[in-house]
Each structure stands twice: as structure tokens, then as C-alpha cells.
Design a protein around this motif. Structure first.
Motif, PDB file in Angstrom:
ATOM      1  N   SER A 140     -22.212-130.376  13.872  1.00 40.01           N
ATOM      2  CA  SER A 140     -21.595-129.527  12.781  1.00 40.01           C
ATOM      3  C   SER A 140     -22.374-129.664  11.553  1.00 40.01           C
ATOM      4  CB  SER A 140     -20.060-130.167  12.686  1.00 40.01           C
ATOM      5  OG  SER A 140     -19.963-131.379  12.151  1.00 40.01           O
ATOM      6  N   ASN A 143     -25.218-127.353  12.115  1.00 34.73           N
ATOM      7  CA  ASN A 143     -24.629-125.828  12.192  1.00 34.73           C
ATOM      8  C   ASN A 143     -24.221-125.451  10.573  1.00 34.73           C
ATOM      9  OD1 ASN A 143     -24.947-125.856  14.694  1.00 34.73           O
ATOM     10  ND2 ASN A 143     -22.772-126.149  15.118  1.00 34.73           N
ATOM     11  N   VAL A 187     -15.683-125.868  20.103  1.00 33.92           N
ATOM     12  CA  VAL A 187     -15.962-124.289  20.243  1.00 33.92           C
ATOM     13  C   VAL A 187     -14.720-123.441  19.744  1.00 33.92           C
ATOM     14  CG1 VAL A 187     -16.871-122.684  21.755  1.00 33.92           C
ATOM     15  CG2 VAL A 187     -17.607-125.218  21.961  1.00 33.92           C
ATOM     16  N   ASP A 188     -14.819-122.589  18.928  1.00 33.14           N
ATOM     17  CA  ASP A 188     -13.745-121.655  18.706  1.00 33.14           C
ATOM     18  C   ASP A 188     -13.617-120.476  19.764  1.00 33.14           C
ATOM     19  OD1 ASP A 188     -15.471-119.656  18.225  1.00 33.14           O
ATOM     20  OD2 ASP A 188     -15.295-119.987  16.149  1.00 33.14           O
ATOM     21  N   ASN A 190     -14.366-117.416  19.743  1.00 38.67           N
ATOM     22  CA  ASN A 190     -15.206-116.681  19.677  1.00 38.67           C
ATOM     23  C   ASN A 190     -16.528-117.290  20.234  1.00 38.67           C
ATOM     24  OD1 ASN A 190     -14.274-114.537  18.194  1.00 38.67           O
ATOM     25  ND2 ASN A 190     -14.167-115.737  16.467  1.00 38.67           N
ATOM     26  N   GLY A 191     -16.459-118.420  20.868  1.00 37.99           N
ATOM     27  CA  GLY A 191     -17.508-118.917  21.608  1.00 37.99           C
ATOM     28  C   GLY A 191     -18.583-119.736  20.649  1.00 37.99           C
ATOM     29  N   LEU A 192     -18.273-120.075  19.299  1.00 34.84           N
ATOM     30  CA  LEU A 192     -19.028-120.719  18.322  1.00 34.84           C
ATOM     31  C   LEU A 192     -18.672-122.019  17.976  1.00 34.84           C
ATOM     32  CD1 LEU A 192     -19.047-117.308  15.861  1.00 34.84           C
ATOM     33  CD2 LEU A 192     -20.583-118.188  17.666  1.00 34.84           C
ATOM     34  N   ASP A 193     -19.605-122.873  17.772  1.00 34.66           N
ATOM     35  CA  ASP A 193     -19.323-124.256  17.657  1.00 34.66           C
ATOM     36  C   ASP A 193     -18.955-124.395  16.160  1.00 34.66           C
ATOM     37  OD1 ASP A 193     -19.593-126.966  18.161  1.00 34.66           O
ATOM     38  OD2 ASP A 193     -21.464-126.754  19.108  1.00 34.66           O
ATOM     39  N   THR A 194     -18.421-125.600  15.999  1.00 35.26           N
ATOM     40  CA  THR A 194     -17.893-125.946  14.513  1.00 35.26           C
ATOM     41  C   THR A 194     -19.198-126.097  13.734  1.00 35.26           C
ATOM     42  OG1 THR A 194     -17.554-128.045  15.070  1.00 35.26           O
ATOM     43  CG2 THR A 194     -15.699-126.814  15.399  1.00 35.26           C
ATOM     44  N   SER A 195     -18.870-125.969  12.181  1.00 38.12           N
ATOM     45  CA  SER A 195     -19.983-126.222  11.388  1.00 38.12           C
ATOM     46  C   SER A 195     -19.132-126.919  10.005  1.00 38.12           C
ATOM     47  CB  SER A 195     -20.670-125.069  10.943  1.00 38.12           C
ATOM     48  OG  SER A 195     -19.786-123.987  10.199  1.00 38.12           O
TER      49      SER A 195
END
Length: 220
Positions: A140, A143, A187-188, A190-195
Motif C-alpha cells: 500500500s 501504491n 483488493v476492492d 474494482n480489482g484495485l489494490d489498497t494504497s
């Protein structure tokens, strides 16, 4: 399995990043290192891209120190496979740490001191829970820092490192609970990793870092 010599690994694993390293050293050479970056307000990470690279260097120091302790005193009941792969992770983190240290040269922050007293290194559950926290935090962090990096070569470098950190995170997560490597806590929809932004990452890491860190000059 990777080679267990950290120095050899460091030389070989980042050979393809020589261009980025040269750029970092050129930029770093223009930055003054003020009394080892240690002021009353703590170790100053610096500003701009150098500050972000020192931020990454601080996190890699933390992870390398943790996995070194794990390798020195394996937890009770550790399997040969787990021991070998956790040692591989240690070597990756050491390679990352040494790359940043060498590339930043005179602009690199000092070696940090850590406090791992809350971790029971003899307990598999304690070690893996901490490893999971560090790996998820590291992913994170990279990211979140990506949008703060100005130099394209450094962004490429960060992308190469975060992909390795994500592999670590996936392995550790599956050791704890098979199939949890990409669950909805990281992973949210939308298929996006946390940052996370640096201030949030350092707030979490502060529980394990004895050295005071001053991140006030980092880009926002």
C-alpha cells in the motif's frame, strides 16, 4: 530458490536497474545530508523524489530487519518449505534495502533502530501476522507513493519492487489462510489494490521503529 548470498543477490537482481540507480545518485549528489539527516525533529527523509526514495528505504530497512530476525530464530514447528521461502523473502528485502542505500549514496538516511518486542518470534501465528501486516503495508505504501514520484525511471523502479512485495504478501496470506491472497481487505470491488499515503504508512510503522522519522518535507 534464490542464491543465499545477499551481496551477490543485490548485484545481480538490480543489474537491469543501473540506469535508474545512476539517476538517483546524480539527484542525490545535489542534496545536502545535514548531520546524517538527524535533527531535533528526527531523521529527515528529505524532499522530492529523494525524500520518497528515503521513505521506501526506511520501509525496506524495517522489513529486512524483521525477516533477518525470523531467519536467525525460526519459529517453533516451521517446515523446511516455510523456512526456505521466508529466507528467500529476507534476501529480497535485504537486496531492496541495499539497492536504495547504494543508489541514494550521501543522501541516504542513517540506519534505523527497531523495536520488535511485541513480536513472539517463537510463535508461527505471531511471526506470520506481523509479516502479513508489513507486506500489506509495504504494498500500500508503494501504491500510494507512485503518484508522488516525478522521475519516470524511479516510478518504473517502484513498480518492479512493489510487484515483488505483492508476491510476498500473497504467500504470507496463504500461509495463514489458504485462498486469502487477494481478499476484500486488500483488493476492492474494482480489482484495485489498497494504497496509503506516507503519513498513514509511517503512523502504522512507528510502532516498530525506535528512531524518530521526520517526513514533513515529503511531497503530498
Amino acid at each position: 530458490m534464490i542464491q543465499k548470498s545477499s551481496e551477490a543477490l543485490s548485484r545481480r537482481a538490480f543489474l537491469g536497474m543501473a540506469g535508474a540507480a545512476t539517476g538517483i545518485m546524480v539527484l542525490a549528489s545535489s542534496c545536502d545530508k545535514n548531520d546524517d539527516n538527524m535533527m531535533n525533529n528526527g531523521v529527515d527523509l528529505g524532499s522530492g523524489d529523494v525524500g520518497i526514495l528515503n521513505y521506501a528505504y526506511a520501509l525496506e530497512q524495517l522489513e529486512a530487519a524483521f525477516y533477518t530476525r525470523v531467519a536467525q530464530s525460526p519459529y517453533n514447528g516451521i517446515s523446511a518449505s516455510e523456512n526456505a521461502l521466508l529466507t528467500d523473502i529476507r534476501d529480497h528485502e535485504i537486496a531492496h534495502r541495499e539497492f536504495f542505500k547504494s543508489a541514494l549514496a550521501g543522501a541516504a538516511i542513517s540506519n534505523l533502530e527497531f523495536d520488535f518486542s511485541a513480536i513472539d518470534f517463537g510463535s508461527r501465528a505471531s511471526v506470520l501476522a506481523t509479516a502479513k501486516a508489513f507486506e500489506d503495508l509495504g504494498v500500500s505504501a508503494y501504491n500510494g507513493a507512485g503518484k508522488l514520484i516525478v522521475t519516470p525511471d524511479y516510478l518504473t523502479l517502484a513498480g518492479k519492487i512493489v510487484s515483488v512485495e505483492a508476491r510476498h504478501a500473497a504467500y504470507i496470506r496463504d500461509l495463514i489462510s489458504n485462498g486469502s491472497f487477494a481478499d476484500n481487505t486488500v483488493v476492492d470491488m474494482n480489482g484495485l489494490d489498497t494504497s496509503r499515503m506516507p503519513v498513514d504508512v509511517l503512523a502504522v510503522a512507528a510502532g516498530f521503529i525506535k528512531t524518530k522519522i521526520n517526513a514533513s518535507n515529503l511531497p503530498r
